[in-house]
Scaffold this active site. Structure first.
Site, short mmCIF file in Angstrom:
data_model
loop_
_atom_site.label_atom_id
_atom_site.label_comp_id
_atom_site.label_asym_id
_atom_site.label_seq_id
_atom_site.Cartn_x
_atom_site.Cartn_y
_atom_site.Cartn_z
N LYS A 17 -0.58 12.00 9.47
CA LYS A 17 -0.62 12.15 10.93
C LYS A 17 0.30 13.28 11.41
O LYS A 17 -0.07 14.05 12.27
CB LYS A 17 -0.20 10.85 11.64
N ARG A 90 2.34 1.90 20.00
CA ARG A 90 2.38 1.09 18.80
C ARG A 90 2.11 -0.38 19.10
O ARG A 90 1.96 -1.19 18.19
CB ARG A 90 3.76 1.21 18.17
N ARG A 129 1.48 10.91 -6.50
CA ARG A 129 2.46 11.88 -6.05
C ARG A 129 3.72 11.81 -6.92
O ARG A 129 4.18 10.74 -7.26
CB ARG A 129 2.81 11.56 -4.59
N ARG A 162 8.64 8.58 -5.87
CA ARG A 162 9.50 8.13 -4.75
C ARG A 162 9.39 6.63 -4.57
O ARG A 162 8.30 6.07 -4.71
CB ARG A 162 9.03 8.80 -3.45
N ARG A 173 3.81 -1.61 3.62
CA ARG A 173 3.72 -0.73 4.80
C ARG A 173 2.35 -0.88 5.45
O ARG A 173 2.22 -0.86 6.67
CB ARG A 173 3.96 0.73 4.39
#
Ligand code: AMP
Length: 217
Positions: A17, A90, A129, A162, A173
């Site tokens: 985003k 939100r 990643r 990470r 999340r």
């Protein structure tokens, strides 16, 4: 009278985003406004709120609506440019207040854009990643792997994953996102103001799709 409007960008964590929002806003001549940044800056501008805001942010909890709404209203009221909102609203309460603010300021609500990615695809993207702990270079083992196994091209040190790219953290999340943001998505969908944009594929592909759905703005 100036014809000012807001575009709301919604989407799960890690969908891009921030990157997409900045690029789109740049090209369209909109102001890019991320409430996370605004709150961090707002803490400097409003020392009376600093401690409260900092506490919520440090705990990773939502800052109370009344504070966020007020900051957003202040920025909109002073903006001579249309605004792309990232990270706001939100909650449904914030979405309703945004409608009220726009009415009060005589702004238009252009559209809410949901960058949509299947959870499996996002997990696949994030778990591929890798990060160089020495120079910070980012690789993707599927789309942009290093030349030599799992070593940084530049530093030749082993790449790492990470912490927040680990599958269990990503699932968490996502569930927070679903719980908190889904009602906002429904709010815009039920009032016919939501467009869904496929957020998978290359950043350039996604950017082109975003340009298409916002071409009339
Ligand atoms: P972000 O940079 O969007 O991840 O936001 C960082 C933190 O700022 C969040 O964890 C919240 O504490 C706070 N925050 C950002 N946007 C909002 C919002 N619309 N409502 C409440 N808190 C927010």
């Amino acid at each position: 009278m100036r014809d000012l409007y807001v575009v709301v960008l919604l989407g799960p964590p890690g969908v891009g985003k921030g990157t997409q929002g900045r690029k789109l806003a740049d090209e369209k001549g909109w102001r890019y406004l991320a409430t996370g940044d605004l709150l961090r800056d707002g803490v400097r501008a409003r020392p009376d709120l600093a401690d409260t805001v900092k506490e919520f942010m440090e705990r990773g909890e939502l800052v109370p609506d009344v504070i966020v709404n007020q900051l957003v209203e202040t920025v909109l009221a002073q903006s001579g440019q249309s605004v792309l909102l990232d990270g706001y609203p939100r909650t449904v309460g914030q979405a309703q207040t945004l409608d009220d603010i726009l009415e009060k300021l005589d702004w238009t609500f252009a559209t809410a854009v949901l960058l949509d990615v299947r959870e499996e695809d996002l997990i696949d993207r994030l778990t591929s990643r890798r990060l160089c702990p020495q120079c910070g270079a980012i690789y993707n083992m599927k789309t942009q792997p290093p030349a030599n196994n799992e070593l940084c091209d530049r530093c030749q040190v082993p790449l790492i994953i990470r912490d927040d790219d680990r599958p269990e953290v990503i699932h968490r999340r996502f569930s927070v996102y679903r719980e908190v943001t889904e009602p906002v998505i429904n709010y815009y969908e039920q009032s016919g103001r939501l467009v869904r944009v496929d957020g998978s594929g290359s950043p350039e592909d996604v950017h082109q799709r975003l340009l298409r759905v916002t071409h009339s703005q």
